[in-house]
Design an enzyme around this catalytic site. Structure first.
Site, mmCIF file in Angstrom:
data_model
loop_
_atom_site.group_PDB
_atom_site.id
_atom_site.type_symbol
_atom_site.label_atom_id
_atom_site.label_comp_id
_atom_site.label_asym_id
_atom_site.label_seq_id
_atom_site.Cartn_x
_atom_site.Cartn_y
_atom_site.Cartn_z
ATOM 1 N N LYS A 1 5.462 2.380 -2.039
ATOM 2 C CA LYS A 1 4.669 1.211 -2.416
ATOM 3 C C LYS A 1 4.772 0.955 -3.915
ATOM 4 O O LYS A 1 4.775 1.891 -4.718
ATOM 5 C CB LYS A 1 3.216 1.449 -2.004
ATOM 6 C CG LYS A 1 2.280 0.282 -2.182
ATOM 7 C CD LYS A 1 0.908 0.656 -1.626
ATOM 8 C CE LYS A 1 -0.111 -0.440 -1.804
ATOM 9 N NZ LYS A 1 -1.435 -0.059 -1.233
ATOM 10 N N SER B 1 -3.392 -3.659 1.174
ATOM 11 C CA SER B 1 -2.412 -3.950 0.147
ATOM 12 C C SER B 1 -1.034 -3.338 0.434
ATOM 13 O O SER B 1 -0.086 -3.600 -0.307
ATOM 14 C CB SER B 1 -2.909 -3.439 -1.214
ATOM 15 O OG SER B 1 -3.112 -2.042 -1.187
ATOM 16 N N SER C 1 -6.384 -0.416 2.849
ATOM 17 C CA SER C 1 -5.120 -0.933 2.322
ATOM 18 C C SER C 1 -3.890 -0.453 3.065
ATOM 19 O O SER C 1 -2.841 -1.092 2.967
ATOM 20 C CB SER C 1 -4.985 -0.586 0.835
ATOM 21 O OG SER C 1 -5.813 -1.407 0.064
#
Length: 478
Positions: free
Chosen positions: A87, A162, A186
């Site tokens: 990520k 996210s 997330s």
């Protein structure tokens, strides 16, 4: 539940396989890391123009790392040369790391984050960085650097956030394993939206605490995968003691994969479609999950509709979250903060306005909530509830403003199902439970017992098997 079949998958055959299958092939010498890198990049060329999940790639770095592998395929080399994605909130040495903000568009770190060093030491090959909203703030993945990430099941829809880039990359077969992080769902929300598995472990299991908040426990790193077995494999590769992190704890004596391999028997499930009225849920989401509970009961589970009381959960979570934003990004230099989106600014300002009373009340409430929920869990294997209370919305919509006509007070109100785990520290997982309305995947959230990752993965595997999963990978649906 919907009888719609998943979309087809026309990518390379190697990309169709689960991560644990590919790792077994690597160990037997049936495939090489460069061949897997080639397969992944072939699939990236096919899918990326449609979903924008992994905008930063590092093929040459991955090939160099493959050439440097020692050839040792025993523990701790769990991944044995498997390509993975990281990520874009976590630094990878020599690779652009933007954190989704314009001020860091050209940022190339010299060192990798702790979780990346762990993954690479255990045989993972980083092939790219997955898209994320600015500093991970928000549950729809878009930013001013790379734009929107789209849901492979319907590219007009949000992939969640996210860790939306990670989930979309997995669902479309671009990568076998993807790293995520979680503060308010997330990694769980995008896993649910994209039909993959996302595990939020207990604090200290995986390294990667916020840089200036080493005792912070609400934001954690975790594995994302297309199956529960693969999530256990990736957690084994991530887990272990790190002396630089004060909350770190050792890996378990038995690998998490062993717990998944032994998964059998009936489960004791506490089910609540709205966490006792705490979290808003749409009628179509509730109907789908009730059908899932009926199926699990027929499969041998004992399902009881019940929920522990959750006093002060909303306010407590909001204070703890705001403390992190104010202490971290609230200290950013003007050259960076001038680019922050409105919702990120609001989080920081809320944190700055907290009183001492707000802070110590939240700390006391956090302990009370742990006692309540952990005590409740002694009677069940898992607490099951929605990951999020509604199906994916349009990709251009930053956040929903209502559910079934009921207005939501702000941009995180629709994420209330995610609050229990960061406040109590209990592990949670999103596992796909079939296709729901409009042929989109639905995730079921399972909350486990304290430090109960192995038992939680076991329960998730039992449910995954009962539901005929895993779902993917798929070709993006335009």
């Amino acid at each position: 539940m919907s009888a719609v079949s998943p979309p087809s998958f026309t990518g390379p055959d190697l990309c169709r396989l689960e991560a644990h299958e590919v790792v077994s092939m690597l160990r037997r010498g049936e495939v090489s890391p460069p061949e897997l890198i080639d397969a992944a990049f072939t699939r990236l060329d096919e899918a990326e123009p449609l979903i924008n999940a992994m905008p930063t790639l590092c093929r040459e770095r991955a090939l160099a790392a493959a050439g440097a592998l020692s050839g040792d395929t025993a523990h701790p080399g769990w991944l044995a040369g498997l390509p993975v994605a990281i990520k874009d909130l976590t630094e990878v040495a020599g690779v652009r790391t933007t954190m989704g903000t314009r001020a860091l568009t050209a940022h190339v770190p010299e060192t990798s984050g702790a979780v990346v060093r762990r993954i690479e030491a255990r045989g993972g090959l980083v092939i790219g960085k997955t898209n994320t909203p600015e500093f991970g703030a928000g549950a729809n993945t878009f930013n001013d650097v790379f734009g929107y990430t789209r849901n492979p099941w319907n590219t007009a829809m949000s992939a969640g956030g996210s860790s939306g880039g990670a989930a979309a990359a997995l669902a479309s077969g671009e990568v076998w394993l993807a790293h995520g992080s979680d503060l308010a769902g997330s990694l769980r929300t995008p896993a649910a939206f994209c039909g993959v598995v996302g595990l939020r472990p207990s604090p200290g299991i995986v390294p990667g605490a916020p840089g200036h908040m080493r005792f912070h426990s609400e934001a954690v790193q975790g594995p994302m995968a297309r199956s529960v077995t693969d999530a256990a494999l990736f957690l084994d590769a991530m887990a272990g003691f790190d002396a630089a992190e004060p909350l770190s704890c050792p890996a378990p004596d038995a690998p998490y994969q062993q717990a998944v391999a032994r998964a059998e028997g009936g489960l004791r499930i506490a089910f609540s479609p709205d966490l006792g009225g705490f979290a808003p849920v749409s009628s179509e989401m509730e109907a789908h999950l009730r059908d899932v509970m009926d199926l699990l009961a027929r499969d041998g589970a004992v399902v009881e509709e019940t929920c522990p009381p959750l006093p002060e959960l909303d306010g407590t979570y909001r204070v703890l979250r705001a403390m992190l934003w104010a202490a971290e990004l609230g200290q950013a230099e003007p050259r960076m903060s001038k680019h922050f989106k409105a919702t990120l600014r609001e989080n920081i300002e809320y944190g700055r306005m907290l009183s001492v009373t707000d802070i110590y009340d939240a700390q006391r409430a956090k302990s009370r909530l742990f006692d309540i929920v952990a005590g409740f869990m002694r009677g069940f294997d898992v607490l099951a509830c929605p990951v999020v209370g509604l199906m994916p919305g349009p990709v251009e919509q930053e956040y929903p403003v209502e559910i079934d006509g009921r207005p939501l007070e702000d941009y995180i109100a629709w994420l209330k199902f995610s609050f229990v785990s960061p406040v109590t520290g209990l592990p949670a997982i999103s596992v796909p439970v079939g296709l729901g309305p409009r042929g989109l995947p639905v995730g079921l959230q399972l909350i486990g017992k304290p430090r109960g990752e192995a038992a939680l993965l076991t329960a998730a595997r039992i449910i995954e098997r009962a539901m005929g999963g895993p779902l993917g990978p798929i070709d993006p649906v335009v």
